[in-house]
Design a protein around this motif. Structure first.
Motif, mmCIF file in Angstrom:
data_model
loop_
_atom_site.group_PDB
_atom_site.id
_atom_site.type_symbol
_atom_site.label_atom_id
_atom_site.label_comp_id
_atom_site.label_asym_id
_atom_site.label_seq_id
_atom_site.Cartn_x
_atom_site.Cartn_y
_atom_site.Cartn_z
ATOM 1 N N VAL A 1 -35.413 16.538 -1.563
ATOM 2 C CA VAL A 1 -36.010 15.463 -0.656
ATOM 3 C C VAL A 1 -37.461 15.822 -0.141
ATOM 4 N N LYS A 2 -38.356 14.875 -0.013
ATOM 5 C CA LYS A 2 -39.630 15.199 0.755
ATOM 6 C C LYS A 2 -40.206 14.505 1.542
ATOM 7 N N TYR A 3 -39.782 13.332 1.878
ATOM 8 C CA TYR A 3 -40.440 12.258 2.668
ATOM 9 C C TYR A 3 -39.526 12.096 3.661
ATOM 10 N N HIS A 4 -39.815 12.243 4.929
ATOM 11 C CA HIS A 4 -38.888 12.426 5.993
ATOM 12 C C HIS A 4 -39.373 11.428 7.366
ATOM 13 N N ARG A 5 -38.705 10.732 7.829
ATOM 14 C CA ARG A 5 -39.077 9.738 9.115
ATOM 15 C C ARG A 5 -37.972 9.630 10.031
ATOM 16 N N ILE A 6 -38.569 9.585 11.284
ATOM 17 C CA ILE A 6 -37.530 9.535 12.465
ATOM 18 C C ILE A 6 -37.109 7.890 12.336
ATOM 19 N N VAL A 7 -35.771 7.888 12.482
ATOM 20 C CA VAL A 7 -35.214 6.585 12.385
ATOM 21 C C VAL A 7 -34.885 5.848 13.822
#
Length: 98
Positions: free
Chosen positions: A15-21
């Protein structure tokens, strides 16, 4: 807003794209940060389109790894502050803003 860093999970998926949900502030106790990690930005965009179109016949078929991070309670923290915090913990250290 998101951060980018290549991470190989225990199951072998990268994985390489991370966002705060979400941010759950439990008053005077803890802040819980929910982070969704995607294989790439395009998969996140596909998820957005899926929910925007709200088409039950369409398959989303997107892998999302979810992480929950507890940190000390801070009533004043913003989402921008929390993205900066993520970049200080081992899993997301040296991530880039995107």
């Amino acid at each position: 807003m998101a951060i980018q860093k290549i991470i190989e999970l225990d199951n072998g998926i990268t994985v390489k794209y991370h966002r705060i949900v979400s941010i759950n502030k439990i008053t005077n106790n803890t802040n819980i940060i929910e982070v969704a990690s995607y294989t790439d930005k395009e998969k996140r965009e596909k998820e957005v389109e899926y929910y925007k179109n709200n088409n039950p016949d369409q398959d989303m078929n997107i892998f999302i790894d979810t992480t929950y991070i507890d940190k000390e309670y801070d009533e004043e923290e913003t989402i921008e502050d929390l993205y900066q915090y993520l970049k200080t913990i081992d899993k997301f250290k040296d991530a880039e803003d995107i």
